[in-house]
Design a protein around this motif. Sequence first.
Motif, PDB file in Angstrom:
ATOM      1  N   MET A   1      30.618   5.141 -70.287  1.00  0.00           N
ATOM      2  CA  MET A   1      30.452   3.802 -69.718  1.00  0.00           C
ATOM      3  C   MET A   1      30.980   3.840 -68.287  1.00  0.00           C
ATOM      4  SD  MET A   1      31.980   1.584 -72.911  1.00  0.00           S
ATOM      5  CE  MET A   1      33.525   2.429 -73.036  1.00  0.00           C
ATOM      6  N   VAL A   2      30.340   3.102 -67.399  1.00  0.00           N
ATOM      7  CA  VAL A   2      30.853   3.020 -66.032  1.00  0.00           C
ATOM      8  C   VAL A   2      31.049   1.561 -65.649  1.00  0.00           C
ATOM      9  CG1 VAL A   2      29.747   5.184 -65.305  1.00  0.00           C
ATOM     10  CG2 VAL A   2      28.575   3.013 -64.935  1.00  0.00           C
ATOM     11  N   CYS A   3      32.032   1.348 -64.771  1.00  0.00           N
ATOM     12  CA  CYS A   3      32.322  -0.006 -64.325  1.00  0.00           C
ATOM     13  C   CYS A   3      32.816   0.062 -62.883  1.00  0.00           C
ATOM     14  CB  CYS A   3      33.393  -0.628 -65.232  1.00  0.00           C
ATOM     15  SG  CYS A   3      33.709  -2.354 -64.881  1.00  0.00           S
ATOM     16  N   GLY A   4      32.354  -0.861 -62.035  1.00  0.00           N
ATOM     17  CA  GLY A   4      32.780  -0.866 -60.644  1.00  0.00           C
ATOM     18  C   GLY A   4      32.022  -1.918 -59.877  1.00  0.00           C
ATOM     19  N   PRO A   5      32.284  -2.038 -58.568  1.00  0.00           N
ATOM     20  CA  PRO A   5      31.550  -3.019 -57.767  1.00  0.00           C
ATOM     21  C   PRO A   5      30.045  -2.753 -57.865  1.00  0.00           C
ATOM     22  CG  PRO A   5      33.364  -2.046 -56.524  1.00  0.00           C
ATOM     23  CD  PRO A   5      33.255  -1.279 -57.787  1.00  0.00           C
ATOM     24  N   PRO A   6      29.241  -3.778 -58.102  1.00  0.00           N
ATOM     25  CA  PRO A   6      27.796  -3.586 -58.287  1.00  0.00           C
ATOM     26  C   PRO A   6      27.147  -2.825 -57.124  1.00  0.00           C
ATOM     27  CG  PRO A   6      28.413  -5.843 -58.791  1.00  0.00           C
ATOM     28  CD  PRO A   6      29.643  -5.182 -58.257  1.00  0.00           C
ATOM     29  N   THR A   7      27.716  -2.972 -55.916  1.00  0.00           N
ATOM     30  CA  THR A   7      27.159  -2.256 -54.764  1.00  0.00           C
ATOM     31  C   THR A   7      27.425  -0.761 -54.861  1.00  0.00           C
ATOM     32  OG1 THR A   7      29.242  -2.780 -53.666  1.00  0.00           O
ATOM     33  CG2 THR A   7      27.321  -4.117 -53.064  1.00  0.00           C
ATOM     34  N   LEU A   8      28.355  -0.358 -55.712  1.00  0.00           N
ATOM     35  CA  LEU A   8      28.741   1.043 -55.824  1.00  0.00           C
ATOM     36  C   LEU A   8      28.302   1.663 -57.148  1.00  0.00           C
ATOM     37  CD1 LEU A   8      32.291   0.841 -54.189  1.00  0.00           C
ATOM     38  CD2 LEU A   8      30.186   1.704 -53.170  1.00  0.00           C
ATOM     39  N   ILE A   9      27.356   0.982 -57.818  1.00  0.00           N
ATOM     40  CA  ILE A   9      26.775   1.538 -59.045  1.00  0.00           C
ATOM     41  C   ILE A   9      25.342   1.933 -58.706  1.00  0.00           C
ATOM     42  CG2 ILE A   9      26.110   1.078 -61.447  1.00  0.00           C
ATOM     43  CD1 ILE A   9      29.063   0.832 -61.254  1.00  0.00           C
ATOM     44  N   PRO A  10      24.983   3.218 -58.820  1.00  0.00           N
ATOM     45  CA  PRO A  10      23.618   3.603 -58.456  1.00  0.00           C
ATOM     46  C   PRO A  10      22.588   2.977 -59.390  1.00  0.00           C
ATOM     47  CG  PRO A  10      24.863   5.493 -59.281  1.00  0.00           C
ATOM     48  CD  PRO A  10      25.802   4.343 -59.235  1.00  0.00           C
ATOM     49  N   VAL A  11      21.437   2.667 -58.829  1.00  0.00           N
ATOM     50  CA  VAL A  11      20.353   2.089 -59.605  1.00  0.00           C
ATOM     51  C   VAL A  11      19.771   3.160 -60.527  1.00  0.00           C
ATOM     52  CG1 VAL A  11      18.081   0.967 -59.437  1.00  0.00           C
ATOM     53  CG2 VAL A  11      19.848   0.492 -57.722  1.00  0.00           C
ATOM     54  N   GLY A  12      19.462   2.780 -61.756  1.00  0.00           N
ATOM     55  CA  GLY A  12      18.807   3.715 -62.671  1.00  0.00           C
ATOM     56  C   GLY A  12      19.758   4.646 -63.396  1.00  0.00           C
ATOM     57  N   LEU A  13      21.047   4.328 -63.327  1.00  0.00           N
ATOM     58  CA  LEU A  13      22.048   5.184 -63.971  1.00  0.00           C
ATOM     59  C   LEU A  13      21.845   5.238 -65.494  1.00  0.00           C
ATOM     60  CD1 LEU A  13      24.436   6.842 -62.945  1.00  0.00           C
ATOM     61  CD2 LEU A  13      25.926   4.919 -63.448  1.00  0.00           C
ATOM     62  N   GLU A  14      21.286   4.149 -66.052  1.00  0.00           N
ATOM     63  CA  GLU A  14      21.079   4.085 -67.505  1.00  0.00           C
ATOM     64  C   GLU A  14      20.190   5.220 -67.991  1.00  0.00           C
ATOM     65  OE1 GLU A  14      20.661   1.581 -65.412  1.00  0.00           O
ATOM     66  OE2 GLU A  14      21.844  -0.156 -66.101  1.00  0.00           O
ATOM     67  N   LYS A  15      19.327   5.694 -67.094  1.00  0.00           N
ATOM     68  CA  LYS A  15      18.409   6.782 -67.491  1.00  0.00           C
ATOM     69  C   LYS A  15      19.161   8.045 -67.878  1.00  0.00           C
ATOM     70  CE  LYS A  15      14.472   5.278 -64.747  1.00  0.00           C
ATOM     71  NZ  LYS A  15      14.345   5.203 -63.277  1.00  0.00           N
ATOM     72  N   LEU A  16      20.406   8.181 -67.403  1.00  0.00           N
ATOM     73  CA  LEU A  16      21.203   9.353 -67.749  1.00  0.00           C
ATOM     74  C   LEU A  16      21.939   9.146 -69.073  1.00  0.00           C
ATOM     75  CD1 LEU A  16      22.818  10.242 -64.295  1.00  0.00           C
ATOM     76  CD2 LEU A  16      20.662  11.038 -65.254  1.00  0.00           C
ATOM     77  N   GLY A  17      21.682   8.013 -69.721  1.00  0.00           N
ATOM     78  CA  GLY A  17      22.353   7.750 -70.988  1.00  0.00           C
ATOM     79  C   GLY A  17      23.712   7.104 -70.813  1.00  0.00           C
TER      80      GLY A  17
END
Lengths: 185, 309
Positions: free
Chosen positions: B183-199
Amino acid sequence: MTDQRRLTFKAEIMDKAAIRRALIRIAHEVLESGRGGTDIAFVGIRTRGVPLARRLAGFVAEIEGIQCPVGILDITLYRDDLTTIAQQPVVHKTEIPFDVTGKTIVLVDDVLYTGRTVRAALDALIDHGRPGRIRLAVLVDRGHRELPIRADFVGKNVPTSRQEVIEVRLAEVDGEERVVIRELG
Amino acid sequence: MQRDLLGLRQLEAKDMELILDTAEACKQLFNRPVRKVPTLRGKVVVNLFYEPSTRTRTSFEMAGKWLSADVVNITVAASSVVKGESLKDTARTVQALGADMVVIRHQASGVPHLLARTVDAAIINAGDGTNEHPTQGLLDIFTIRQHLGQVAGKRVLIVGDILHSRVARSNIWGLTKLGAAVMVCGPPTLIPVGLEKLGVTVVENLDEVLPLADVVNVLRIQLERQKAGMFPTLREYTRRWGITGERLALMRPDALLMHPGPANLGVEISEEATLDRRSVIREQVTNGVAVRMAVLYLLSGGERHELAD
């Protein structure tokens, strides 16, 4: 170490009873050579030296009623042949849960051949401390030494040719008890 | 085993397990009176660092020395503009030095891969841009495995700047391959788009997931990101994503708290948190040496280095 060529069975040189007799004799010899056994510790060289070391400690306990510590030595990081093989061999743990300094360490291995494993084991052991004495016990001595090393306690001397392979099979590792000679061919 | 360690993305699970098992044996050496073993005698390891780094470089240097390799450090001034040509020049120099292994850190992603195609020596990525930092990922996984017994099935929460973090990326590739739930958590600007694709599961509210995590891995926040407007203020960052005393109380009593270091105390993590009994931050440093010893040992073999025999 592993040869892809076929190995054909040549002879069985020790059976279960012979292995047991040899180990009991070695246990007696170890006790005779030392000061009653109180400073003795057995260190088995992976893989098959380990069950042999445990058995020797067990026989010493039966004979003399003393418990000798038992350790496990992995010599992979001390081998001198790493540049001649393609894959790095797997390193296993060394478990010596006692201080070796001052003790009489009986190094235990299944087969003594070139002496290179023992050379590596001596270096590894000395990096754990300063043993009072180091002795070498092997189940089979097959000759062809490449280094000035000899065993203090030998289960059986077996003259061999370099085309032959000595296979020690132990219950704890292989599920059976015997020593056989196979020939490359 | 592969010839280079470029990233955990390329590494098979079985090779990762082999590195971790080897690291266990290497870690044992630390308890002996003589920690050095002779296995890499005669091998040359070149630390080629284009970015300042004390920890990682020192860790590799100690790992190499404890295996009896000769370790050479080349630090290239961070200010010099490094063009493709000069990198190739350096590669030739390294080759001429007789390097068996090159440990490289570079501000640009992909440089280790380029080097791997240029030189004969085995290449170990010690951090390339925002891509990967595989030995950090491996040491984090090693630390988790040592404490929790296994990685599969564990819930690992990574907190902070995921976008720019090569540590996060290596952790994600490695942990998901070994069956952990990341699971990842952080400022939305610092979360890459499409990260869910990596599971990976992206979570918004830190306080809701803290009680679920077996491991909380806190990333270093790079202060220049604030100047770039990726989040409002440091105080705001700490309030929403910092591991503080109150957040410690939300964590499970048997959870692990990790940080790759060096920490900005009082920003992403409080000093109190680093000293908590669940913190394994100092152990990560020791484990880093063991893991790097394992990598150097395993990559030092192979026909490729056979000059003549």
